[in-house]
Design a protein around this motif. Structure first.
Motif, short mmCIF file in Angstrom:
data_model
loop_
_atom_site.label_atom_id
_atom_site.label_comp_id
_atom_site.label_asym_id
_atom_site.label_seq_id
_atom_site.Cartn_x
_atom_site.Cartn_y
_atom_site.Cartn_z
N ALA A 129 0.76 -0.83 -0.09
CA ALA A 129 0.05 -0.06 -0.13
C ALA A 129 0.74 1.30 -0.08
O ALA A 129 0.50 1.90 0.66
N THR A 130 2.13 1.08 -0.76
CA THR A 130 3.16 1.98 -1.22
C THR A 130 2.92 3.27 -2.41
O THR A 130 1.70 2.95 -3.25
N TYR A 131 3.25 4.60 -1.90
CA TYR A 131 3.24 5.82 -3.30
C TYR A 131 3.60 5.26 -4.49
O TYR A 131 3.49 5.01 -5.03
N GLY A 132 4.96 4.43 -4.29
CA GLY A 132 5.81 3.95 -5.01
C GLY A 132 5.09 2.46 -5.61
O GLY A 132 5.08 2.08 -6.92
N PHE A 133 4.25 1.60 -4.66
CA PHE A 133 4.07 0.47 -5.56
C PHE A 133 2.81 1.04 -6.95
O PHE A 133 2.08 0.45 -7.75
N LEU A 134 1.79 2.04 -6.39
CA LEU A 134 0.98 3.02 -6.61
C LEU A 134 1.10 3.04 -8.06
O LEU A 134 0.82 2.94 -9.40
N GLY A 135 2.30 4.21 -7.62
CA GLY A 135 3.18 4.67 -9.24
C GLY A 135 3.62 3.40 -10.04
O GLY A 135 4.39 4.04 -11.34
N TYR A 136 3.74 2.50 -10.00
CA TYR A 136 4.61 0.98 -11.04
C TYR A 136 4.61 1.31 -12.30
O TYR A 136 5.28 1.79 -12.79
N PRO A 137 3.49 1.46 -12.38
CA PRO A 137 2.84 1.31 -14.59
C PRO A 137 2.74 2.81 -14.64
O PRO A 137 2.90 3.05 -16.37
N LEU A 138 2.47 4.23 -14.06
CA LEU A 138 3.15 5.01 -14.30
C LEU A 138 4.95 5.62 -14.81
O LEU A 138 5.30 6.14 -15.64
N LEU A 139 5.69 4.87 -13.81
CA LEU A 139 7.07 5.18 -13.96
C LEU A 139 7.13 3.78 -15.45
O LEU A 139 8.36 4.77 -16.10
N GLN A 140 6.40 2.86 -15.69
CA GLN A 140 6.88 2.11 -16.83
C GLN A 140 6.24 2.87 -17.90
O GLN A 140 6.67 3.25 -18.81
N SER A 141 5.09 3.86 -17.88
CA SER A 141 4.63 4.45 -18.56
C SER A 141 6.00 5.74 -19.15
O SER A 141 6.13 5.63 -20.55
N ALA A 142 6.72 6.44 -18.26
CA ALA A 142 7.78 6.86 -18.28
C ALA A 142 8.96 6.30 -19.35
O ALA A 142 9.23 7.24 -19.89
N ASP A 143 9.04 5.12 -18.18
CA ASP A 143 10.00 4.47 -19.50
C ASP A 143 9.86 4.49 -20.68
O ASP A 143 10.83 4.76 -21.67
N ILE A 144 8.87 4.26 -21.35
CA ILE A 144 8.75 3.66 -22.42
C ILE A 144 8.61 4.97 -23.09
O ILE A 144 9.16 5.45 -24.56
N LEU A 145 7.53 6.29 -22.60
CA LEU A 145 7.79 7.54 -23.38
C LEU A 145 8.78 8.12 -23.62
O LEU A 145 9.46 8.90 -24.58
N ILE A 146 9.53 8.21 -22.78
CA ILE A 146 11.36 8.58 -22.56
C ILE A 146 12.12 8.61 -23.83
O ILE A 146 12.22 9.52 -24.32
N TYR A 147 12.01 7.56 -24.19
CA TYR A 147 12.14 6.97 -26.00
C TYR A 147 11.49 7.08 -26.87
O TYR A 147 11.66 6.31 -28.33
N ARG A 148 9.70 8.13 -26.66
CA ARG A 148 8.79 8.21 -27.94
C ARG A 148 8.99 6.14 -28.83
O ARG A 148 9.32 6.47 -29.52
#
Ligand code: TRP
Ligand code: SF4
Length: 405
Positions: A129-148
């Motif tokens: 029940a952490t902020y980091g875990f909730l954000g897991y898929p958003l971090l993944q979005s950043a991984d993808i989008l940062i390289y377009r």
């Protein structure tokens, strides 16, 4: 979901460093990467931050596995002269984009991602029940989008994350892609392609906008993509102006669903560390032999003289991956007539797995003995990835109004 079309896409994928790789990873993921790197610009990275979201209490698990994972990749043929191979936490730009994207991400979108609740339930012994875990898929979005990235090879369980990424990109472009004077700037950008291309671009756009001609849209996109001498900002305008939405800062990626041959575990369930039914990529030959010899078979074959049914036997799934038609026919016939014993049947499988793993094990051993080589791959890959990541961030900061000074 789709296969990559004729356009040379940019492919990105990552793996969490939480365990040793096994044959399931090889047939399900790595063989696909090795193929993709031949034809596309590829970015493959070790998602150590993602591992930390669920394994924050077992730091050594992650640090142990980062280098082992990289060795396994290289041993399987992922090639640093074709693909950029790097470590997520060495590219802090991912974290900055994650933070910036968090500003426009509705909480409900994250709470609704299926893996959020599923994993919390599956890993009950951990506090997720952490902020980091909730954000897991958003971090993944950043991984993808940062390289377009245009294409993201993933397994079924990750498709929802790519879907979220598309929604985030859409929202971002909608929110920040509306610059003052967009139309004038787009037309000016079109003129910069030269008279002929300018005219072509505008007529294709018209065809698409007035008649919904999707081919015209594709041709126009390809035209923009071919331009060597325009700035990134102009390229985004030209792409965005085609459908009139505004600049496309972050293109929407597609999930490239890995259609792997079914490579089950030793007991017929999915090959997975948690089921204890794996053959690791660096398994010793004697262990490979022992594990396959003791694999369960069709339970109806209690005695050697009892006929069996390959469809009810996990060994048959291995034959589907490893054997040619003649061997398969021999299995079908021999099993159903009790003409062969299960150990006979397993023999060609043992040989095929040994032959497959031998060169992988040898290359891995060489790399184990030369850690500098492995570290250099990660360092160089990271530098190359950072260049691409920085380029996107400059644009993101600009459109978000953070380019002062
Ligand atoms: N979440 C992925 C997994 O568990 C790993 C991952 C992190 C990833 N970032 C990614 C995969 C970006 C593809 C693209 O397998
Ligand atoms: Fe399975 Fe082969 Fe034995 Fe048939 S003969 S039950 S396919 S191992």
């Amino acid at each position: 979901m789709s296969s990559i079309g004729s356009r040379r896409g940019r492919v990105l994928s990552g793996m969490r460093p939480t365990g040793r790789l096994h044959l399931g990873h090889y047939h399900g993921v790595l063989r696909n990467w090795v193929q993709l790197q031949q034809e596309h610009e590829c970015f493959f990275f070790i998602a150590d931050w993602h591992a930390l979201t669920t394994h924050y209490d077992e730091r050594e698990v992650i640090s142990d596995h980062v280098w082992e994972l990289l060795i396994d990749w290289l041993a399987c043929g992922v090639n640093p002269s074709l693909a950029r191979i790097f470590i997520q936490s060495w590219v802090p730009e991912h974290a900055e984009l994650h933070l910036l994207l968090s500003m426009i991400t509705p909480l409900g979108w994250l709470e609704r991602v299926p893996t959020f609740k599923d994993q919390q339930e599956q890993l009950r012994e951990k506090d997720l029940a952490t902020y980091g875990f909730l954000g897991y898929p958003l971090l993944q979005s950043a991984d993808i989008l940062i390289y377009r990235a245009t294409d993201v090879p993933v397994g079924e369980d990750q498709v929802a994350h790519v879907e979220l990424t598309r929604e985030i990109a859409r929202r971002f472009n909608h929110q920040f892609g509306r610059e003052p004077g967009f139309e004038e700037k787009s037309l000016a950008a079109s003129r910069k392609m030269g008279k002929k291309n300018d005219k072509l671009y505008r007529s294709l756009r018209k065809k698409y906008q007035e008649q919904g001609d999707a081919d015209a849209l594709e041709v126009a996109r390809a035209l923009v993509e071919r331009q060597q001498n325009i700035t990134l900002a102009d390229r985004e305008r030209l792409e965005g102006y085609l459908d009139g939405s505004g600049i496309i800062v972050l293109p929407e990626p597609r999930a490239l669903l890995t259609r792997a041959p079914r490579m089950p575990g030793l007991d017929g369930r999915k090959m997975s560390k948690s089921y204890g039914n794996t053959i690791s990529l660096r398994e010793e030959p004697s262990e490979v032999e022992r594990k396959i010899r003791t694999m369960p078979t069709d339970p109806a074959r209690v005695r050697r003289s009892d006929p069996g049914d390959p469809e009810k036997c996990p060994v048959w799934d291995f034959h589907k991956t490893y054997s040619d038609d003649a061997t398969r026919a021999w299995v079908q016939q021999g099993c159903r007539s009790a003409g062969i014993g299960c150990l006979d049947c397993k023999k060609p499988v043992i040989e095929a797995v040994q032959a497959e793993l031998r060169p992988i094990r040898e290359r891995a051993r060489e790399l184990e003995e030369d850690p500098d080589v492995v570290r250099t791959v990660a360092a160089e890959g990271t530098e190359a990835a950072r260049d691409a990541a920085r380029e996107t961030l400059v644009e993101v900061r600009r459109v978000m109004g953070l380019d002062y000074g």
